[in-house]
Design a protein around this motif. Structure first.
Motif, PDB file in Angstrom:
ATOM      1  N   VAL A 133       6.323  -4.796   4.682  1.00 30.13           N
ATOM      2  CA  VAL A 133       6.754  -6.126   5.618  1.00 30.13           C
ATOM      3  C   VAL A 133       5.627  -6.705   6.372  1.00 30.13           C
ATOM      4  N   MET A 138       7.824  -7.012   0.347  1.00 31.84           N
ATOM      5  CA  MET A 138       9.041  -6.143   0.746  1.00 31.84           C
ATOM      6  C   MET A 138       8.822  -4.872  -0.525  1.00 31.84           C
ATOM      7  N   THR A 144      14.024  -0.213  -1.411  1.00 33.83           N
ATOM      8  CA  THR A 144      15.165  -0.623  -0.589  1.00 33.83           C
ATOM      9  C   THR A 144      16.694   0.103  -1.167  1.00 33.83           C
ATOM     10  N   LEU A 157      17.699   0.004   7.193  1.00 36.71           N
ATOM     11  CA  LEU A 157      17.057  -1.494   7.609  1.00 36.71           C
ATOM     12  C   LEU A 157      16.163  -1.217   8.799  1.00 36.71           C
ATOM     13  N   GLU A 158      16.515  -0.528   9.770  1.00 36.14           N
ATOM     14  CA  GLU A 158      15.614  -0.389  10.850  1.00 36.14           C
ATOM     15  C   GLU A 158      14.050   0.102  10.621  1.00 36.14           C
ATOM     16  N   TRP A 161      12.687  -2.846   8.007  1.00 33.88           N
ATOM     17  CA  TRP A 161      12.220  -4.022   8.809  1.00 33.88           C
ATOM     18  C   TRP A 161      10.948  -3.845   9.688  1.00 33.88           C
ATOM     19  N   SER A 162      10.738  -2.567  10.321  1.00 38.67           N
ATOM     20  CA  SER A 162       9.854  -2.201  11.288  1.00 38.67           C
ATOM     21  C   SER A 162       8.391  -1.946  10.565  1.00 38.67           C
TER      22      SER A 162
END
Ligand code: CO8
Length: 258
Positions: A133, A138, A144, A157-158, A161-162
Motif C-alpha cells: 500500500v 496491493m 489479500t 483489512l486493518e 490498509w496500514s
C-alpha cells in the motif's frame, strides 16, 4: 541438480531444501527467482526419495517482497502478457508437505510465499507485513485472500490498509505462525520437525493436505464427502496394512509411500 542463480537447493535424507539466495537485496523476489523456486519444488515433488520440502532464506531476511526495481517499470499490458502468476499458482498444486521457515523480514511477496506453504515456522525476530500500500499498489500473489481466510476480514483489512510490520509474536497469536523459535535454532528445529514428518506415511500426509485444503473452499457437507473418499482410498495402500499390522504386532511401522 539444476543450476540455479537465485536459490540454492540441497537434499538431506528425505528432505528437499530450497534456500532463497539474494541476500544483498534481502532476497527480493525477482521473476527468475520465483521461477527457480517453483521449478525446484516441483522437481522435489517428482523425486521419490523426497518426502518433505523446506523453504528458507539466506542472510538478514527471508524475503522483503517482490523486486521493486524490476516491478517499477511494469504496466498492465506487460503484466498481462507476462502472465507471471501461472507459475506462482503451481505452488498450490504441490502435494507433498512444504514448510516455510522465515526470519528477519517476511514482507509483501515474501509473506505471500510463506502463506502459500503449508506450515510456517518463524524466528522470534521476524517482521511480517504487506507494505504494498505504501508503494500505491496491493498484494498480487494471494495476500489479500490467504490472509483473510486465516485471520478474518476486519483484521486483514486493518493490517493490509496500514501496511505496517508486525512482530512474530503477534503473527503467532493471530494463528499465522505454527511455531516460533530463537533465530539461531530456526533452521535446525525446522529440519528436526521436517525429519519427524518424513517418517509419517506419505500418502496419509498427502490426502490430509488435500482434504484440509478443500475445507477452506467447500461447504462442510461437501468437504466431509471429499474427506470420506480419501479415507477409503488410503485402505488401498500397502502402508495402511503396514501401519495397522505394526500396531497389532506391537512393532514400529516402516512406511514406503505406496
Ligand atoms: N525490492 C528490491 N530491493 C530491495 C527490496 C525489494 N522489495 N527490499 C530491500 N531491497 C534492497 C534495498 O534497496 C537495499 O539495496 P541497496 O543496499 O542496494 O540500497 C538492500 O535490499 C537492503 O535494504 P535496506 O537498506 O532498505 O535495509 P533496511 O534494513 O534499512 O530496511 C526493509 C529493510 C524495511 C525491509 C526495507 O528494505 C524495505 O522497506 N524494503 C521494501 C519492502 C517492500 O515494500 N516490499 C513489498 C514489495 S511489493 C510486493 O511484494 C508485491 C508482491 C506482488 C506479487 C509478487 C510475487 C513474487
Amino acid at each position: 541438480m539444476a543450476d540455479y542463480k537465485y536459490i540454492q537447493v540441497e537434499t538431506k535424507d528425505q528432505l528437499g531444501l530450497v534456500m532463497l539466495n539474494r541476500p544483498k537485496v534481502l532476497n527480493a523476489l525477482n521473476r527468475q527467482m520465483v521461477s527457480e523456486i517453483v521449478q525446484a519444488l516441483e522437481s522435489f515433488e517428482q523425486n521419490d526419495r523426497i518426502r518433505v520440502m523446506v523453504v528458507y532464506g539466506n542472510g538478514r531476511a527471508f524475503a522483503a517482497g517482490a523486486d521493486i526495481d524490476e516491478m517499477a517499470v511494469d504496466n498492465p499490458v506487460s503484466l498481462e502478457l507476462l502472465n507471471q502468476f501461472t507459475e506462482w499458482d503451481r505452488l498450490s498444486l504441490l502435494k507433498k508437505p512444504v514448510i516455510c521457515a522465515v526470519h528477519g523480514f517476511a514482507l509483501g511477496g515474501g509473506f505471500e510465499l510463506a502463506l502459500a506453504c503449508d506450515l510456517l515456522f518463524a524466528a522470534e525476530d521476524t517482521k511480517f507485513g504487506f507494505p504494498e500500500v505504501n508503494l500505491a499498489v496491493m498484494p498480487g500473489a494471494g495476500g489479500t485472500q490467504r490472509l483473510t481466510k486465516l485471520i478474518g476480514k476486519t483484521l486483514a483489512l486493518e493490517w493490509l490498509w496500514s501496511g505496517e510490520m508486525r512482530e512474530a509474536g503477534e503473527a503467532s497469536r493471530l494463528g499465522i505462525v505454527n511455531k516460533l523459535f530463537p533465530k539461531e535454532v530456526l533452521i535446525e528445529e525446522t529440519i528436526k520437525y521436517a525429519q519427524m514428518l518424513s517418517k509419517k506415511p506419505p500418502l496419509s500426509l498427502r490426502l490430509i493436505k488435500e482434504s484440509v485444503s478443500k475445507a477452506v473452499d467447500y461447504s462442510l457437507y461437501e468437504g466431509m464427502q471429499f474427506e470420506r473418499k480419501n479415507f477409503y482410498l488410503l485402505f488401498a495402500s500397502e502402508d495402511q496394512k503396514e501401519g495397522m499390522n505394526a500396531f497389532i504386532e506391537k512393532r514400529k511401522a516402516n512406511f514406503k509411500g505406496r
